[in-house]
Design an enzyme around this catalytic site. Structure first.
Site, PDB file in Angstrom:
ATOM      1  N   CYS A   1      74.124  25.092  19.271  1.00  0.00           N
ATOM      2  CA  CYS A   1      73.173  26.186  19.192  1.00  0.00           C
ATOM      3  C   CYS A   1      72.643  26.288  17.607  1.00  0.00           C
ATOM      4  CB  CYS A   1      73.689  27.506  19.656  1.00  0.00           C
ATOM      5  SG  CYS A   1      73.985  27.109  21.595  1.00  0.00           S
TER       6      CYS A   1
ATOM      7  N   HIS B   1      70.068  33.371  16.674  1.00  0.00           N
ATOM      8  CA  HIS B   1      70.221  32.447  17.949  1.00  0.00           C
ATOM      9  C   HIS B   1      70.399  33.464  18.933  1.00  0.00           C
ATOM     10  CE1 HIS B   1      71.630  29.776  20.901  1.00  0.00           C
ATOM     11  NE2 HIS B   1      72.884  30.255  20.859  1.00  0.00           N
TER      12      HIS B   1
ATOM     13  N   ASN C   1      69.917  31.869  27.155  1.00  0.00           N
ATOM     14  CA  ASN C   1      70.372  30.868  25.717  1.00  0.00           C
ATOM     15  C   ASN C   1      69.770  29.415  26.121  1.00  0.00           C
ATOM     16  OD1 ASN C   1      71.708  29.191  23.840  1.00  0.00           O
ATOM     17  ND2 ASN C   1      73.542  30.234  24.175  1.00  0.00           N
TER      18      ASN C   1
HETATM   19  N1  ACO Z   1      79.749  37.255  37.408  1.00  0.00           N
HETATM   20  C1  ACO Z   1      80.818  38.203  37.710  1.00  0.00           C
HETATM   21  N2  ACO Z   1      81.992  38.063  37.015  1.00  0.00           N
HETATM   22  C2  ACO Z   1      82.132  37.028  36.009  1.00  0.00           C
HETATM   23  C3  ACO Z   1      81.042  36.291  35.757  1.00  0.00           C
HETATM   24  C4  ACO Z   1      79.719  36.507  36.268  1.00  0.00           C
HETATM   25  N3  ACO Z   1      78.625  35.551  36.176  1.00  0.00           N
HETATM   26  N4  ACO Z   1      81.404  35.329  34.702  1.00  0.00           N
HETATM   27  C5  ACO Z   1      82.746  35.916  34.533  1.00  0.00           C
HETATM   28  N5  ACO Z   1      83.245  36.875  35.345  1.00  0.00           N
HETATM   29  C6  ACO Z   1      84.345  37.522  35.466  1.00  0.00           C
HETATM   30  C7  ACO Z   1      85.657  36.549  34.855  1.00  0.00           C
HETATM   31  O1  ACO Z   1      86.015  35.840  35.992  1.00  0.00           O
HETATM   32  C8  ACO Z   1      86.505  37.914  34.603  1.00  0.00           C
HETATM   33  O2  ACO Z   1      87.200  38.231  35.641  1.00  0.00           O
HETATM   34  P1  ACO Z   1      88.600  38.806  35.726  1.00  0.00           P
HETATM   35  O3  ACO Z   1      88.751  40.038  34.821  1.00  0.00           O
HETATM   36  O4  ACO Z   1      88.997  38.984  37.080  1.00  0.00           O
HETATM   37  O5  ACO Z   1      89.532  37.458  35.255  1.00  0.00           O
HETATM   38  C9  ACO Z   1      85.731  38.963  34.027  1.00  0.00           C
HETATM   39  O6  ACO Z   1      84.318  38.821  34.600  1.00  0.00           O
HETATM   40  C10 ACO Z   1      85.611  39.217  32.672  1.00  0.00           C
HETATM   41  O7  ACO Z   1      85.449  37.569  31.964  1.00  0.00           O
HETATM   42  P2  ACO Z   1      85.263  37.299  30.508  1.00  0.00           P
HETATM   43  O8  ACO Z   1      85.098  35.886  30.283  1.00  0.00           O
HETATM   44  O9  ACO Z   1      86.346  37.974  29.589  1.00  0.00           O
HETATM   45  O10 ACO Z   1      83.843  38.113  30.191  1.00  0.00           O
HETATM   46  P3  ACO Z   1      82.898  38.230  28.919  1.00  0.00           P
HETATM   47  O11 ACO Z   1      82.867  39.581  28.708  1.00  0.00           O
HETATM   48  O12 ACO Z   1      83.867  37.613  27.577  1.00  0.00           O
HETATM   49  O13 ACO Z   1      81.636  37.599  29.040  1.00  0.00           O
HETATM   50  C11 ACO Z   1      80.591  35.407  28.244  1.00  0.00           C
HETATM   51  C12 ACO Z   1      81.653  36.030  29.435  1.00  0.00           C
HETATM   52  C13 ACO Z   1      79.177  36.036  28.804  1.00  0.00           C
HETATM   53  C14 ACO Z   1      80.603  34.014  28.649  1.00  0.00           C
HETATM   54  C15 ACO Z   1      80.966  35.833  26.869  1.00  0.00           C
HETATM   55  O14 ACO Z   1      82.170  35.590  26.758  1.00  0.00           O
HETATM   56  C16 ACO Z   1      80.033  34.994  26.001  1.00  0.00           C
HETATM   57  O15 ACO Z   1      78.984  35.423  25.771  1.00  0.00           O
HETATM   58  N6  ACO Z   1      80.601  34.231  25.079  1.00  0.00           N
HETATM   59  C17 ACO Z   1      79.745  33.393  24.143  1.00  0.00           C
HETATM   60  C18 ACO Z   1      78.995  32.358  24.792  1.00  0.00           C
HETATM   61  C19 ACO Z   1      78.157  31.975  23.782  1.00  0.00           C
HETATM   62  O16 ACO Z   1      77.475  32.576  23.106  1.00  0.00           O
HETATM   63  N7  ACO Z   1      77.919  30.681  23.360  1.00  0.00           N
HETATM   64  C20 ACO Z   1      77.118  30.272  22.256  1.00  0.00           C
HETATM   65  C21 ACO Z   1      77.089  28.966  21.975  1.00  0.00           C
HETATM   66  S1  ACO Z   1      76.685  27.987  23.421  1.00  0.00           S
HETATM   67  C22 ACO Z   1      76.354  26.458  22.530  1.00  0.00           C
HETATM   68  O17 ACO Z   1      76.470  26.371  21.420  1.00  0.00           O
HETATM   69  C23 ACO Z   1      76.048  25.357  23.505  1.00  0.00           C
END
Ligand code: ACO
Length: 329
Positions: A116, A256, A286
């Site tokens: 990214c 980004h 993204n």
């Molecule tokens: N729909 C519903 N529930 C979901 C989903 C979904 N799409 N995805 C995850 N959940 C659930 C999980 O299973 C978890 O359930 P549990 O509590 O029963 O275990 C709950 O939601 C919370 O999951 P988390 O992973 O803790 O959710 P978080 O708030 O961290 O959000 C996310 C996840 C959106 C992926 C976030 O962590 C994020 O944005 N991370 C950074 C991603 C990013 O920016 N990457 C950048 C670089 S990408 C690159 O370089 C190619």
């Protein structure tokens, strides 16, 4: 006369027609529009459909539009650098395919992969070719077809990414405007949290790796989230200090587009006014190397000559950084 700087003198972007909405994702995985909007800020993303169309298809559209907009011939281009994490193929470089596709027969070209942060790394690299006087017209493309490495049965990743990209033209300028400087970083130990397990030389593609879905993005979201907020805000503060700027001096922050909560946390940490932060993640998701050029293209009409603009990114690798420029037109 100031020293020669590389200035962005034109910008263009291209996204595919097909729009994958949160409502459609609800029919594919166990998720909800409400969860996606509140956790990521994304409402929809563009997806490139069509047999045999890869990232170069996005890049060719972006570059052709750029050349048309600027009224220059492809043969005037000296160099094309393409930032991408989803090259058309392992080799040749996607930049070469773009170069051929647009008829840039006098240019040499190559790819940069910094996930990214790719566009930022490519912009910094390209600016040095201009500052050195070696070349006069350099195009930087940031494009990704993320849908090619996403598992649409994995709700934790398929909601985030989209396809698209953009291109900028860099030319020498001596009035002080253009790319000023940057602070770029990598930490390879971050690879455990965000990577593609198979398909490279360490684990070449086999029937087993395909069956195990190892050609898709693997992400442990939480550590990535935390490192992104820390990395982007500290790089921005470093670059502000380098340029003797207070955050209030900035006209725009173009981060980004990773996740709306990451963007808001970064804005909060550096204490910048909300209206200066460029955000369009709701419409594109993204797009990896594509997010910053798409933002530049969408906000182009709002920029004025001399505007102080900070770009910042974080991505797989880990890679991160910030780059400061003043708008040239
Ligand atoms: N729909 C519903 N529930 C979901 C989903 C979904 N799409 N995805 C995850 N959940 C659930 C999980 O299973 C978890 O359930 P549990 O509590 O029963 O275990 C709950 O939601 C919370 O999951 P988390 O992973 O803790 O959710 P978080 O708030 O961290 O959000 C996310 C996840 C959106 C992926 C976030 O962590 C994020 O944005 N991370 C950074 C991603 C990013 O920016 N990457 C950048 C670089 S990408 C690159 O370089 C190619």
């Amino acid at each position: 006369m100031s020293k020669v700087r590389a200035a962005i003198t034109a910008v263009n972007a291209w996204t595919p027609e097909y729009i994958l909405t949160n409502a459609e994702l609800e029919t594919m995985v166990d998720t909800s529009d409400e969860w996606i909007r509140t956790r990521t800020g994304i409402h929809q993303r563009h997806i490139l459909k069509g047999e045999g169309l890869g990232t170069s298809h996005i890049g060719i559209h972006a570059v052709n539009g750029l050349l048309e907009k600027k009224g220059i011939a492809a043969t005037e281009i000296d160099l094309i650098i393409c930032a991408t994490t989803t090259p058309d193929m392992m080799f040749p470089a996607t930049a070469n395919i773009i170069s051929d596709g647009v008829g840039a027969t006098k240019a040499f070209s190559y790819d940069i992969n910094a996930a990214c942060s790719g566009f930022l790394f490519a912009l910094e690299t390209a600016s040095k070719f201009i500052e050195s006087g070696a070349y006069k017209k350099v195009i930087v493309v940031g494009a990704d077809k993320m849908s090619s490495i996403i598992d649409y049965t994995d709700r934790t990743t398929c909601i985030i990414f989209g396809d698209g990209g953009g291109a900028v033209l860099l030319e020498p300028l001596e009035d002080g405007d253009g790319i000023q400087n940057s602070s770029l970083h990598t930490d390879g130990s971050g690879k455990v949290y965000l990577h593609q397990k198979a398909g490279g030389s360490a684990k070449p593609a086999t029937a087993e790796t395909v069956a195990a879905k190892e050609h898709f993005v693997f992400q442990d979201g939480r550590p990535v989230f935390k490192a992104a907020v820390k990395g982007m805000s500290s790089a921005i503060n470093t670059v502000l200090a380098k340029n003797n700027l207070a955050v209030n001096d900035l006209d725009w922050l173009i981060p980004h587009q990773a996740n709306i909560r990451i963007l808001k946390s970064v804005a909060n940490m550096i204490d910048i006014a909300e209206e200066k932060v460029v955000i369009n993640i709701e419409r594109y998701g993204n797009t990896t190397s594509g997010t910053i050029p798409i933002c530049l293209w969408e906000w182009e009409d709002k920029f004025k000559k001399g505007d102080k603009i900070m770009l910042s990114a974080f991505g797989g690798g880990f890679t991160w950084g910030a780059l400061y420029l003043t708008w040239a037109y």
